[in-house]
Each structure stands twice: as structure tokens, then as C-alpha cells.
Enzyme design. Structure first.
Site, PDB file in Angstrom:
ATOM      1  N   HIS A 368    -140.486  59.152  79.824  1.00 14.39           N
ATOM      2  CA  HIS A 368    -140.800  59.213  78.389  1.00 14.39           C
ATOM      3  C   HIS A 368    -142.294  59.395  78.111  1.00 14.39           C
ATOM      4  O   HIS A 368    -142.672  60.041  77.141  1.00 14.39           O
ATOM      5  CB  HIS A 368    -140.271  57.966  77.662  1.00 14.39           C
ATOM      6  N   LYS A 372    -148.658  61.638  78.981  1.00 15.16           N
ATOM      7  CA  LYS A 372    -149.934  60.917  79.045  1.00 15.16           C
ATOM      8  C   LYS A 372    -150.803  61.381  80.205  1.00 15.16           C
ATOM      9  O   LYS A 372    -152.004  61.099  80.236  1.00 15.16           O
ATOM     10  CB  LYS A 372    -149.689  59.409  79.166  1.00 15.16           C
ATOM     11  N   HIS A 423    -139.248  60.080  71.606  1.00 10.45           N
ATOM     12  CA  HIS A 423    -139.226  58.616  71.692  1.00 10.45           C
ATOM     13  C   HIS A 423    -140.207  57.944  70.740  1.00 10.45           C
ATOM     14  O   HIS A 423    -140.226  56.708  70.631  1.00 10.45           O
ATOM     15  CB  HIS A 423    -139.464  58.155  73.139  1.00 10.45           C
TER      16      HIS A 423
END
Length: 508
Positions: A368, A372, A423
Site C-alpha cells: 500500500h 513512498k 488506501h
């Protein structure tokens, strides 16, 4: 009829013998004649008659109408001896048509017997009626009657055997289709038990399906019990079953006995597998043959499922590794992705998704935050609150994760792309990056959103300390129908203990 006095004219005489009762399932034989003496003499001649260690059960009808009722009450009648002339001149012939054409009963063996052959000429009857023999009563002696029964019952037995095989093979084909739909060994084990019971037409019996583990002729047999109808806590087999299976492994061939069947089958990788079945009563030849066919299907299905589980485990490990890599870069614990994966699976099952869909979400949810990986360190690990520009860059991780995964043809990574993208969407439409709301957000996105927040709030981060459980619960209650899908929020709150067990199983 009137010529019946000639019936059984060479009946042999016997001295008195001790009566022995045979309790085996009898062959049902129907006698249809309007002459009472025919029934009496037939009963006398066939007294103590047996075929394949099974006695006869004689059913008596004195007219074609009575016979029709008996046949409908007893669908397993093996053979019928039918008079032609009874209440009408062709009552027996009409009964033949009723059995073959109306009832569609092709198994029952039919023998016409007449005392007036002129009423039903032999050539005409044999040509136009589906019968198995035609006899004049004057020629049916006791020996010939018994010969008729042996031939008729043997034919009926063979027809039943063929039908049982046909039904059994159809069942095996159906079982094979079911095995192909299995997605886990647990599901496979449950299916073995139900399908073997279905194959033998039983409610419950003693079934063990095992795989040999690293066994060689020089070492004791080690068995992994895949499925058992009588499971034990230690998952151990009874000593007598192990002894029989050990002998089968030595002989490298299946074992057939009245009390049990042990199928021996190997896969192309050389793995040895065994299917032990005992149904509490005698296993017939047909049972053994069907179980033997079935065993080979189990071997193929078992190997395929093991391979799929190995691939699934590899995918799980890869998802965890990628997720943990991102978490470590942001100086967070890798246990976060494992907890989120297990929370997501539990939510998926509790909200009614299939095992297969729930497993997909479990495998893909660790991805998810994959986006990043493209966020600069000084923003990703900033201990304080982000300013507007930094927050705009931070929000990009949802779309970046989607971009990384969206072109994959792997269904786990495809699901991962959806989860990465959605998400951070909110039920009320105020999330990012697309501003989706309600059921427009994919169920996997809604599930992972709740699982991610629930775990993140309870964990230390570079920008905050872990929240107390009471405050986390209060936030989820307040955000029910705002941030979170209300149904999923209720599931988490109503099953909180199960989620806490997962949290405790994967500590930071």
C-alpha cells in the site's frame, strides 16, 4: 393356465437338511401369473436358491395391474417372470410395454412364460417386445427355471455394474472439476473427505489421505496427514493404519481388501501419496476401481495445489520484503505491513468476501505504501508536521505506487496497484488522490485504509507516539461513515479481540 400341471416335471428330490438363514441383501424377483399354483410351485423350486451368496426375495402379482403397483413400489426388482394371458389375452405384453416405455426401466430382466403359445407367437413377441427370454410353461422344468434365473441375474448384475461405473466416473469428473477450483490445501483436504463420501454414497466413513515426507526404505515412514474424517489433536494415524500404509509403500502398489482400500500414487516429482478408505462394510470391486481412479486425480490435484501454495508463499514473501523495505526507509518497523496484511484478510473474510479474494488482498496490502520509495528522505522522515508543499509531495505516494504496479499482469500486483492508489480515499469523498467516495472506492482500498490507520495509530512514528487503544477506538467510532466504510468499522469494533490477537502476534 390349464397346462401348468406339466410345470417342473423333473424336480429332483432331496432329503431334509438344516435350514441356514442368509442375511445378505436379496435379489428381488417378481412372479406375475394369475394361477396360484404357479406361484406355489415356483416358490417351492426356488427355495434356498442363491446367486453370488445372496438369496432371493420373491414378489407375487396375480395380474398385470398388481404387477405395475409392485414394480413402482420396488424399483430394484432384478428379474420378472411374466405370464402372457391373465386378465386379458395380452396383459403380459402390455406389462412389458409399461415397464420399458412408461417406466423407462431397462435394467430389469424380463422373461415371458405362457401356457398358451398360440396367443403370443414366439417370433412376433421376441421381435416386437423388449424381453430377455420367452418360454412355454411345459418346457420350464426346475433345472431350466434355475438356469433362467442364473442367466437373468448375472445379466442384471452386469448392467448395474456398468451403470454404477458410469455414475462413478461422472462423479470423478465432477470431483476433478472441484479440485481444479481449490485454492488451498485446507480446502483441498475438506473436499477429499466430502468427495470420497459422495463417490461411495456414504454419510461418513474412515478416510485418511497422506503424503510421505522424506521417506526412504532405510528410514521409518513419516506421513503428513492431508485429510482425515477422524482427526486427532496430534494428527497421528491409528497404528494398524500406519502398518498397512507402510506395507503399501514397500510394495509400491495399491492395496485392495474387503475391509479397506489403500491407494498408492506418485507424482512426476517422485512424491508418494496414500489414500486410505474404510467404510465399515465390505468394499465391492466397483468401489475399489472408482477409488483407484480417484486416487490418481488426488495425486495430480495435490501436486498442483502444493505448487500454487509455493508460488503464493513466494508472492507473500516478496510483498512483505517490498513493504518492509519501504517501512525501513521511513524508519518504521516491518511488522506494520504484516499486521496490515492480516488485519485486511480478517476484514475481508468478515465482510463476506471469498477465501480467494481475501487472500489476494492479504498478499497485496503490504504494497500500500510502495510509492513512498520515491518520496525524498527529508519529507518522508520529517519529525514534525509537514507544510503545505511538503504535504502535497507526500500525498503523491499513492499515485506513485499505482504507477509502479499498474502495468503488471500479475493479479496480486494488480490488486496492489488498486490498494496503493485508493488506501487514502475516504468514505465521504474527502480523501486523496482522486476524491472517491462510498462504494466507488474499491473494497480492497476501503479495507486497507481502515487496517492501515488502525495499525498506524497504535504504533510509534517519527512524528508521533502510539495512541492508547481507547483513543483509537474512539476515533474509528467518530470516523465511521466519514473516513471509513461504516460496515467495515463495525466489523473491526465488534471483533476487536481478534484484531488485538494479530497485533500481539507481530510486535514492533
Amino acid at each position: 393356465m390349464s397346462n401348468d400341471v406339466f410345470l417342473f416335471n423333473d424336480e429332483p428330490q432331496h432329503g431334509e437338511t438344516e435350514v441356514i438363514v442368509n442375511n445378505a441383501m436379496p435379489w428381488q424377483v417378481l412372479i406375475v401369473d394369475d394361477d396360484k399354483s404357479i406361484h406355489e410351485i415356483t416358490t417351492l423350486v426356488l427355495n434356498n436358491f442363491e446367486f453370488e451368496h445372496r438369496p432371493l426375495q420373491l414378489l407375487h402379482a396375480f395380474s398385470a395391474n398388481e404387477a405395475q403397483q409392485l414394480i413402482q413400489q420396488h424399483p430394484d426388482i432384478a428379474l420378472a417372470i411374466i405370464d402372457v394371458v391373465m386378465e386379458t389375452q395380452h396383459a403380459g405384453l402390455e406389462l412389458i410395454k409399461f415397464i420399458r416405455e412408461r417406466l423407462k426401466n431397462q435394467r430389469m430382466r424380463l422373461i415371458l412364460r405362457t401356457g398358451q403359445p398360440g396367443e403370443a407367437p414366439e417370433e412376433h413377441v421376441i421381435r416386437d417386445y423388449d424381453i430377455n427370454d420367452y418360454k412355454n410353461k411345459t418346457e420350464v422344468t426346475a433345472i431350466k427355471l434355475k438356469t433362467l434365473l442364473y442367466a437373468g441375474l448375472r445379466s442384471y448384475r452386469d448392467i448395474c455394474f456398468i451403470e454404477q461405473h458410469k455414475i462413478g466416473l461422472e462423479k470423478i469428473i465432477g470431483c476433478t472439476t472441484s479440485f481444479l477450483r481449490c485454492t488451498s490445501l485446507r480446502e483441498f483436504a475438506s473436499l477429499i473427505l466430502s468427495q470420497v463420501a459422495f463417490l461411495l454414497g456414504l454419510e461418513r466413513e474412515q478416510i485418511y489421505c497422506c503424503a510421505a515426507i522424506n521417506s526412504t526404505p532405510q528410514t521409518p515412514l513419516l506421513l503428513d496427514v492431508i485429510a482425515s474424517s477422524t482427526p486427532s489433536k496430534s494428527n497421528e494415524l491409528p497404528a494398524d493404519v500406519v502398518e498397512k500404509i507402510s506395507q503399501v509403500q514397500i510394495n509400491k502398489q495399491s492395496y485392495y481388501a474387503d475391509d479397506c482400500f489403500i491407494g498408492y500414487f506418485t507424482t512426476h516429482n517422485g512424491n508418494e501419496n496414500f489414500l486410505y478408505v474404510s467404510k465399515g462394510s465390505k468394499l465391492e470391486q466397483a468401489d475399489h476401481q472408482l477409488l483407484n481412479y480417484f486416487s490418481h486425480n488426488i495425486a495430480i490435484a495435490y501436486e498442483n495445489i502444493r505448487l500454487r501454495e509455493l508460488m503464493r508463499e513466494s508472492q507473500r514473501e516478496l510483498s512483505y520484503i517490498l513493504g518492509e523495505a519501504v517501512e525501513k526507509r521511513s524508519k518504521e518497523t516491518g511488522s506494520h505491513v504484516k499486521r496490515v496484511a492480516n488485519y485486511s484478510y480478517l476484514l475481508a473474510i468478515k465482510c463476506g468476501l471469498s477465501e480467494y479474494e481475501a487472500e489476494k488482498i492479504k498478499l497485496s496490502s503490504p504494497l500500500h505504501d510502495l510509492g513512498k520509495i520515491a518520496i525524498p528522505d527529508h519529507i518522508l522522515n520529517k519529525p514534525g508536521k509537514h507544510d503545505a508543499d511538503e504535504w502535497a509531495i507526500m500525498q503523491q505516494h499513492a499515485y506513485l505506487g499505482y504507477q509502479i504496479l499498474q502495468h503488471s499482469t500479475n493479479e496480486i500486483l494488480q490488486m496492489g496497484a488498486i490498494i496503493a492508489h485508493q488506501h487514502h480515499e475516504k468514505w465521504n469523498g474527502k480523501g486523496y488522490p482522486q476524491g472517491l467516495s462510498g462504494h466507488n472506492i474499491h473494497i480492497a482500498g476501503r479495507i486497507t485504509a481502515l487496517a492501515d490507520v488502525f495499525d498506524a495509530l497504535g504504533s510509534d512514528r517519527c512524528y508521533k507516539k502510539a495512541w492508547p487503544l481507547e483513543e483509537i477506538i474512539e476515533l474509528i467510532r467518530n470516523e465511521r461513515g466519514q473516513h471509513f466504510d461504516p460496515t467495515l468499522a463495525d466489523i473491526l469494533l465488534n471483533n476487536l479481540d481478534a484484531f488485538l490477537v494479530i497485533r500481539d502476534a507481530y510486535p514492533d
